[in-house]
Design a protein around this motif. Structure first.
Motif, mmCIF file in Angstrom:
data_model
loop_
_atom_site.group_PDB
_atom_site.id
_atom_site.type_symbol
_atom_site.label_atom_id
_atom_site.label_comp_id
_atom_site.label_asym_id
_atom_site.label_seq_id
_atom_site.Cartn_x
_atom_site.Cartn_y
_atom_site.Cartn_z
ATOM 1 N N UNK A 12 -33.766 -8.937 -0.381
ATOM 2 C CA UNK A 12 -33.620 -9.713 0.856
ATOM 3 C C UNK A 12 -33.036 -8.823 1.950
ATOM 4 N N UNK A 13 -33.243 -9.230 3.180
ATOM 5 C CA UNK A 13 -32.683 -8.466 4.289
ATOM 6 C C UNK A 13 -31.190 -8.654 4.453
ATOM 7 N N UNK A 14 -30.676 -9.791 3.996
ATOM 8 C CA UNK A 14 -29.239 -10.049 4.116
ATOM 9 C C UNK A 14 -28.722 -10.908 2.986
ATOM 10 N N UNK A 15 -27.490 -10.636 2.566
ATOM 11 C CA UNK A 15 -26.810 -11.421 1.532
ATOM 12 C C UNK A 15 -25.544 -11.975 2.164
ATOM 13 N N UNK A 16 -25.491 -13.293 2.309
ATOM 14 C CA UNK A 16 -24.425 -13.962 3.045
ATOM 15 C C UNK A 16 -23.409 -14.520 2.066
ATOM 16 N N UNK A 17 -22.136 -14.260 2.319
ATOM 17 C CA UNK A 17 -21.065 -14.853 1.529
ATOM 18 C C UNK A 17 -20.031 -15.444 2.479
ATOM 19 N N UNK A 18 -19.625 -16.666 2.221
ATOM 20 C CA UNK A 18 -18.586 -17.296 3.039
ATOM 21 C C UNK A 18 -17.521 -17.884 2.130
ATOM 22 N N UNK A 19 -16.269 -17.784 2.562
ATOM 23 C CA UNK A 19 -15.093 -18.277 1.834
ATOM 24 C C UNK A 19 -14.830 -17.532 0.534
ATOM 25 N N UNK A 22 -30.805 -3.383 3.246
ATOM 26 C CA UNK A 22 -30.289 -4.723 3.515
ATOM 27 C C UNK A 22 -28.864 -4.705 4.026
ATOM 28 N N UNK A 23 -28.384 -5.897 4.360
ATOM 29 C CA UNK A 23 -27.026 -6.078 4.869
ATOM 30 C C UNK A 23 -26.290 -7.118 4.021
ATOM 31 N N UNK A 24 -24.986 -6.932 3.902
ATOM 32 C CA UNK A 24 -24.113 -7.939 3.306
ATOM 33 C C UNK A 24 -23.304 -8.516 4.459
ATOM 34 N N UNK A 25 -23.324 -9.838 4.619
ATOM 35 C CA UNK A 25 -22.690 -10.473 5.770
ATOM 36 C C UNK A 25 -21.621 -11.451 5.270
ATOM 37 N N UNK A 26 -20.368 -11.122 5.563
ATOM 38 C CA UNK A 26 -19.240 -11.978 5.185
ATOM 39 C C UNK A 26 -18.915 -12.879 6.374
ATOM 40 N N UNK A 27 -18.972 -14.182 6.166
ATOM 41 C CA UNK A 27 -18.699 -15.164 7.217
ATOM 42 C C UNK A 27 -17.449 -15.930 6.816
ATOM 43 N N UNK A 28 -16.369 -15.738 7.569
ATOM 44 C CA UNK A 28 -15.115 -16.309 7.100
ATOM 45 C C UNK A 28 -14.077 -16.392 8.214
ATOM 46 N N UNK A 29 -13.026 -17.135 7.916
ATOM 47 C CA UNK A 29 -11.838 -17.179 8.764
ATOM 48 C C UNK A 29 -10.775 -16.338 8.071
ATOM 49 N N UNK A 30 -10.503 -15.183 8.618
ATOM 50 C CA UNK A 30 -9.600 -14.253 7.963
ATOM 51 C C UNK A 30 -8.151 -14.558 8.328
ATOM 52 N N UNK A 31 -7.247 -14.128 7.451
ATOM 53 C CA UNK A 31 -5.821 -14.279 7.725
ATOM 54 C C UNK A 31 -5.415 -13.351 8.865
ATOM 55 N N UNK A 49 -16.765 -0.799 -3.299
ATOM 56 C CA UNK A 49 -18.105 -0.879 -3.883
ATOM 57 C C UNK A 49 -19.129 -0.201 -2.970
ATOM 58 N N UNK A 50 -18.650 0.674 -2.083
ATOM 59 C CA UNK A 50 -19.546 1.488 -1.281
ATOM 60 C C UNK A 50 -20.062 0.869 -0.013
ATOM 61 N N UNK A 51 -19.425 -0.210 0.461
ATOM 62 C CA UNK A 51 -19.867 -0.877 1.681
ATOM 63 C C UNK A 51 -18.973 -0.509 2.858
ATOM 64 N N UNK A 52 -19.578 -0.346 4.023
ATOM 65 C CA UNK A 52 -18.839 -0.069 5.257
ATOM 66 C C UNK A 52 -19.134 -1.145 6.284
ATOM 67 N N UNK A 53 -18.159 -1.405 7.154
ATOM 68 C CA UNK A 53 -18.337 -2.390 8.227
ATOM 69 C C UNK A 53 -19.209 -1.780 9.315
ATOM 70 N N UNK A 63 -17.843 -12.882 11.751
ATOM 71 C CA UNK A 63 -19.013 -12.449 10.983
ATOM 72 C C UNK A 63 -18.891 -10.942 10.801
ATOM 73 N N UNK A 64 -18.653 -10.521 9.574
ATOM 74 C CA UNK A 64 -18.485 -9.104 9.247
ATOM 75 C C UNK A 64 -19.750 -8.601 8.558
ATOM 76 N N UNK A 65 -20.455 -7.708 9.233
ATOM 77 C CA UNK A 65 -21.659 -7.123 8.650
ATOM 78 C C UNK A 65 -21.294 -5.843 7.906
ATOM 79 N N UNK A 66 -21.777 -5.723 6.674
ATOM 80 C CA UNK A 66 -21.501 -4.572 5.822
ATOM 81 C C UNK A 66 -22.810 -3.954 5.362
#
Length: 356
Positions: A248-255, A280-289, A325-329, A340-343
């Motif tokens: 897939x072009x993107x893998x989305x994770x939230x919370x 592809x991209x890993x996209x973290x969607x969250x409310x960070x501390x 795990x080898x991902x960069x922002x 929305x943090x794209x990795x």
């Protein structure tokens, strides 16, 4: 004696002083009495007309003497009223027990029969967690993890997904508009529950396709069908602590940043990275501390600890776990109060976007 206009006073202790003493802050009696009342639906029964303890006991199949003593305590602390005839009603504070969609005082959160209400009881193990640093309190309370327990009871899983979906509905439009989801072509919503986020993304980006991967595919499948999106969306039953469908072009994770311990977050992000590959991209969607040492929501942070062994993490903390795990922002976008943090697995020599 108390009138119908005022709460009853406590027996033997005198009227409570205004303000909160240390003893009141440490009180376990009142919180449990409130939760029992909510679980028995006492607020709903007395909101339409005052009732005696005996009538309420008959309606709830409880012991009349014990229930009356619980109700008298709630009257003493200003949650209920009790008039000269022994009829109980609600004070303005007690009326909050009827409020829906309020995580401070709603039946879904305080009801001891719900997943959230059961999870709260894990706080009796807080001392053990403080001493060990790694005890999962929910497992100590119930002999199984929160997630495994959730999977045993379909109605609890549906309720949990709906609570998560209700929170997502408030911000899904901002999330859909803040990032070029359409450029990804095809996204996998990892742990996407009943599909609320993906439905919002597909509606906002007509060229996008997507898949939800979660423990039960049926809720998301039903949501896609109801939204008329079955031709662009699918759902798969799966465990995202295991490898994900690739390509897939993107893998989305939230919370995920708060619901899991460090090792599991690395595992989830690692599987996303493996599936995304170099394109592809890993996209973290969250409310960070907030920044380290400034907990803006300490209650939620402790709940994450006790329910899941998780924590409320800062962006920098998530960035470090991703780097493991080898991902960069590669980009950061604001979506109202969320980020929305794209990795990606960037090429050698790439300079990552700072999170500070």
């Amino acid at each position: 004696m108390a009138t119908s206009e005022t709460p009853a006073t406590g027996q033997g202790t005198g009227r409570r002083e205004s303000g909160r003493s240390l003893r009141e802050l440490a009180d376990l009696i009142t919180p449990m009495a409130i939760r029992v009342a909510v679980t028995l639906r006492i607020p709903q029964q007395v909101s339409g007309g005052r009732l005696t303890a005996q009538a309420l006991a008959a309606n709830t199949n409880t012991d009349p003497d014990v229930l009356e003593r619980i109700l008298l305590h709630l009257a003493a602390v200003g949650v209920l009223t009790r008039d000269d005839g022994g009829l109980f009603g609600l004070t303005p504070v007690g009326a909050q027990m009827l409020v829906e969609n309020d995580m401070v005082a709603n039946p879904d959160f305080l009801d001891l029969n719900t997943v959230a209400g059961r999870a709260e009881l894990s706080f009796v193990h807080l001392l053990d967690v403080a001493r060990s640093g790694d005890t999962v309190a929910y497992s100590a309370q119930y002999g199984t993890s929160f997630w495994d327990d959730l999977g045993k009871e379909p109605s609890s899983a549906v309720h949990f997904d709906q609570v998560m979906a209700d929170g997502m509905k408030k911000r899904v439009q901002e999330i859909a508009e803040a990032y070029d989801w359409g450029a990804l072509g095809n996204v996998v919503d990892v742990g996407g529950g009943n599909g609320t986020l993906l439905v919002g993304l597909l509606r906002a980006h007509p060229g996008l396709r997507g898949t939800v991967v979660d423990r039960d595919a049926e809720p998301a499948t039903r949501a896609f069908r109801d939204a008329g999106l079955s031709d662009r969306a699918a759902a798969l039953s799966g465990n995202f602590l295991e490898p994900l469908p690739p390509g897939a072009g993107g893998y989305v994770v939230s919370r995920i940043q708060s619901d899991w311990n460090d090792a599991d977050v690395r595992t989830i992000l690692g599987h996303c990275a493996d599936a995304a590959g170099t394109r592809g991209r890993v996209v973290v969607v969250d409310e960070f501390a907030a920044e380290e040492g400034v907990r803006t929501d300490s209650e939620t942070d402790l709940r994450m600890l006790m329910y899941y062994g998780g924590k409320e993490r800062t962006m920098e903390q998530v960035r470090q776990l991703a780097a493991d795990v080898g991902l960069s922002v590669t980009s950061l976008r604001r979506a109202a109060d969320w980020t929305i943090m794209e990795l990606s697995r960037a090429p050698r020599g790439y300079r990552p976007v700072p999170t500070g």
